[in-house]
Design an enzyme around this catalytic site. Structure first.
Site, PDB file in Angstrom:
ATOM      1  N   ASP A  32       0.857  -1.186   0.000  1.00 26.65           N
ATOM      2  CA  ASP A  32       0.000   0.000   0.000  1.00 26.65           C
ATOM      3  C   ASP A  32       0.894   1.237   0.000  1.00 26.65           C
ATOM      4  O   ASP A  32       1.991   1.209   0.564  1.00 26.65           O
ATOM      5  CB  ASP A  32      -0.905   0.003   1.238  1.00 26.65           C
ATOM      6  CG  ASP A  32      -2.169   0.809   1.042  1.00 26.65           C
ATOM      7  OD1 ASP A  32      -2.054   2.044   0.864  1.00 26.65           O
ATOM      8  OD2 ASP A  32      -3.272   0.231   1.081  1.00 26.65           O
ATOM      9  N   ASN A  33       0.398   2.326  -0.615  1.00 24.60           N
ATOM     10  CA  ASN A  33       1.144   3.580  -0.546  1.00 24.60           C
ATOM     11  C   ASN A  33       0.681   4.462   0.611  1.00 24.60           C
ATOM     12  O   ASN A  33       1.218   5.544   0.834  1.00 24.60           O
ATOM     13  CB  ASN A  33       1.063   4.356  -1.862  1.00 24.60           C
ATOM     14  CG  ASN A  33      -0.354   4.787  -2.205  1.00 24.60           C
ATOM     15  OD1 ASN A  33      -1.287   4.669  -1.413  1.00 24.60           O
ATOM     16  ND2 ASN A  33      -0.536   5.300  -3.412  1.00 24.60           N
ATOM     17  N   PHE A  34      -0.334   4.002   1.349  1.00 24.74           N
ATOM     18  CA  PHE A  34      -0.835   4.632   2.574  1.00 24.74           C
ATOM     19  C   PHE A  34      -1.360   6.051   2.347  1.00 24.74           C
ATOM     20  O   PHE A  34      -1.379   6.867   3.257  1.00 24.74           O
ATOM     21  CB  PHE A  34       0.252   4.617   3.667  1.00 24.74           C
ATOM     22  CG  PHE A  34       0.731   3.229   3.983  1.00 24.74           C
ATOM     23  CD1 PHE A  34      -0.107   2.320   4.589  1.00 24.74           C
ATOM     24  CD2 PHE A  34       2.002   2.832   3.623  1.00 24.74           C
ATOM     25  CE1 PHE A  34       0.314   1.023   4.866  1.00 24.74           C
ATOM     26  CE2 PHE A  34       2.446   1.544   3.875  1.00 24.74           C
ATOM     27  CZ  PHE A  34       1.597   0.640   4.504  1.00 24.74           C
ATOM     28  N   ASP A  55       4.194   1.524  -4.535  1.00 23.90           N
ATOM     29  CA  ASP A  55       3.238   2.119  -5.464  1.00 23.90           C
ATOM     30  C   ASP A  55       2.939   1.146  -6.591  1.00 23.90           C
ATOM     31  O   ASP A  55       3.844   0.489  -7.111  1.00 23.90           O
ATOM     32  CB  ASP A  55       3.809   3.419  -6.032  1.00 23.90           C
ATOM     33  CG  ASP A  55       2.737   4.274  -6.671  1.00 23.90           C
ATOM     34  OD1 ASP A  55       2.301   3.934  -7.801  1.00 23.90           O
ATOM     35  OD2 ASP A  55       2.329   5.269  -6.060  1.00 23.90           O
ATOM     36  N   SER A 121     -16.297  -3.148 -10.187  1.00 23.24           N
ATOM     37  CA  SER A 121     -17.416  -2.368  -9.663  1.00 23.24           C
ATOM     38  C   SER A 121     -18.624  -2.419 -10.583  1.00 23.24           C
ATOM     39  O   SER A 121     -18.495  -2.576 -11.806  1.00 23.24           O
ATOM     40  CB  SER A 121     -16.962  -0.910  -9.515  1.00 23.24           C
ATOM     41  OG  SER A 121     -18.038  -0.047  -9.257  1.00 23.24           O
ATOM     42  N   TYR A 145     -13.618   6.536 -13.187  1.00 21.78           N
ATOM     43  CA  TYR A 145     -13.462   5.364 -12.321  1.00 21.78           C
ATOM     44  C   TYR A 145     -14.020   4.113 -12.989  1.00 21.78           C
ATOM     45  O   TYR A 145     -13.340   3.089 -13.109  1.00 21.78           O
ATOM     46  CB  TYR A 145     -14.142   5.598 -10.973  1.00 21.78           C
ATOM     47  CG  TYR A 145     -14.174   4.362 -10.109  1.00 21.78           C
ATOM     48  CD1 TYR A 145     -13.003   3.838  -9.573  1.00 21.78           C
ATOM     49  CD2 TYR A 145     -15.377   3.708  -9.839  1.00 21.78           C
ATOM     50  CE1 TYR A 145     -13.032   2.691  -8.792  1.00 21.78           C
ATOM     51  CE2 TYR A 145     -15.413   2.583  -9.054  1.00 21.78           C
ATOM     52  CZ  TYR A 145     -14.242   2.062  -8.528  1.00 21.78           C
ATOM     53  OH  TYR A 145     -14.271   0.922  -7.762  1.00 21.78           O
TER      54      TYR A 145
END
Length: 319
Positions: A32-34, A55, A121, A145
């Protein structure tokens, strides 16, 4: 014990997936890039979980991580999520979501990864042309998205055809539950009701959406991860029911007596310039038949569980 890489594993959905994998004994690598989720979200996990900062646009780093830890499977949850943020930064969404997925596919090919489950999604469908919407429903996303998710699915099909890469997409729908980080229903409704604040939405009461409780979504993802041989490359994982915003407001008022909530008629809006297209229930027949998926939370039960989480003193993570 399998080694599973969870990209975006510090985010809302990723964290829930990591915890489930850890509880069942898998060795879990979190990447994760947080930016959307902090490492504190992964506190209290055992020694079978290792967390790394990185990343998704860094293919070399991703491949090195996969090879070093002998990753066998991937759950690809890293993305710039939801429609609203994608409206203001379409180029960034394209780079992270599409290039990130392409890097996962390349790393799978070069690193001999058995399978990846990509979190897609219902935004891929755009305006629903029929209901319930099955996986063969035309894809016509209206914002960056959803467009990025269609592109990611298509890249997966290309790699599946040419390189025999086992890349499976799970189309989720408006997932909600403990820790949800954004200001969206039902979080906004529940927080206002519990705080004793009035909340009156000017419009959106007629919008019908398949809201999916977090636990059900995680269960569907893991079923897709574990299924021996997939006859399809995409599955709907949702509740299978569509509720209007007005019905949701009524349920929250019933579950939190005295709540001062209301919603006006008409559709929901992502922002002042883009309306949420007509939606509805997702058809779960494929996931039920192939994966054995069976959602346990209708909207009433999901809202009640979410409200109980708040009442235990939990605080939502801001994003």
């Amino acid at each position: 014990m399998a080694c599973v890489l969870v990209t975006g594993g510090a985010g809302f959905l990723g964290t829930a997936v990591v915890r489930r994998l850890a509880r069942r004994g898998d060795r879990v690598i979190v990447l994760d890039n947080f930016q959307a989720g902090g490492s504190e979200n992964l506190g209290g996990l055992g020694s079978n979980v290792a967390v790394f900062s990185g990343d998704m646009t860094d293919l070399d780093g991703l491949l090195a991580l996969i090879r070093k830890h002998r990753v066998q499977r991937i759950i690809h949850a890293a993305a710039i999520v939801s429609t609203l943020p994608s409206l203001s930064a379409p180029s960034y969404v394209t780079r992270v979501n599409i290039e990130g997925t392409l890097n996962v596919l390349e790393a799978m090919r070069l690193g001999d990864v058995e399978r990846a489950v990509h979190i897609s999604s219902e935004e891929t469908y755009g305006a629903f042309r029929h209901e319930p919407a099955d996986e063969e429903h035309p894809v016509a996303p209206i914002a960056p998205y959803g467009i990025s998710k269609v592109a990611s699915e298509q890249l997966g099909r290309f790699y599946r055809t040419v390189y025999k890469t086992d890349f499976i997409s799970v189309r989720t729908s408006w997932v909600y539950g403990p820790g949800f980080p954004r200001q969206r229903i039902p979080r906004t409704l529940i927080e206002a009701a519990l705080a004793g604040r009035p909340l009156h939405l000017s419009c959106g009461g007629e919008a019908r959406i398949d809201h999916t409780y977090l636990d059900d979504c995680v269960e569907g993802i893991l079923l897709a991860l574990d299924h021996p041989v997939h006859p399809f490359d995409v599955y709907n994982v949702a509740s299978g029911e569509a509720w209007s915003t007005a019905e949701m407001v009524a349920l929250v008022k019933e579950l939190i007596p005295g709540a001062d909530l209301s919603v006006g008629p008409g559709p929901l809006w992502y922002d002042d310039g883009l309306v949420v297209p007509p939606k509805g229930a997702l058809d779960l027949s494929r996931a039920k038949r192939v994966l054995g998926y069976q959602p346990k939370y209708d909207l009433r039960r999901g809202l009640a569980s979410y409200i109980e989480w708040y009442r235990r003193g939990q605080l939502p993570r801001e994003n």
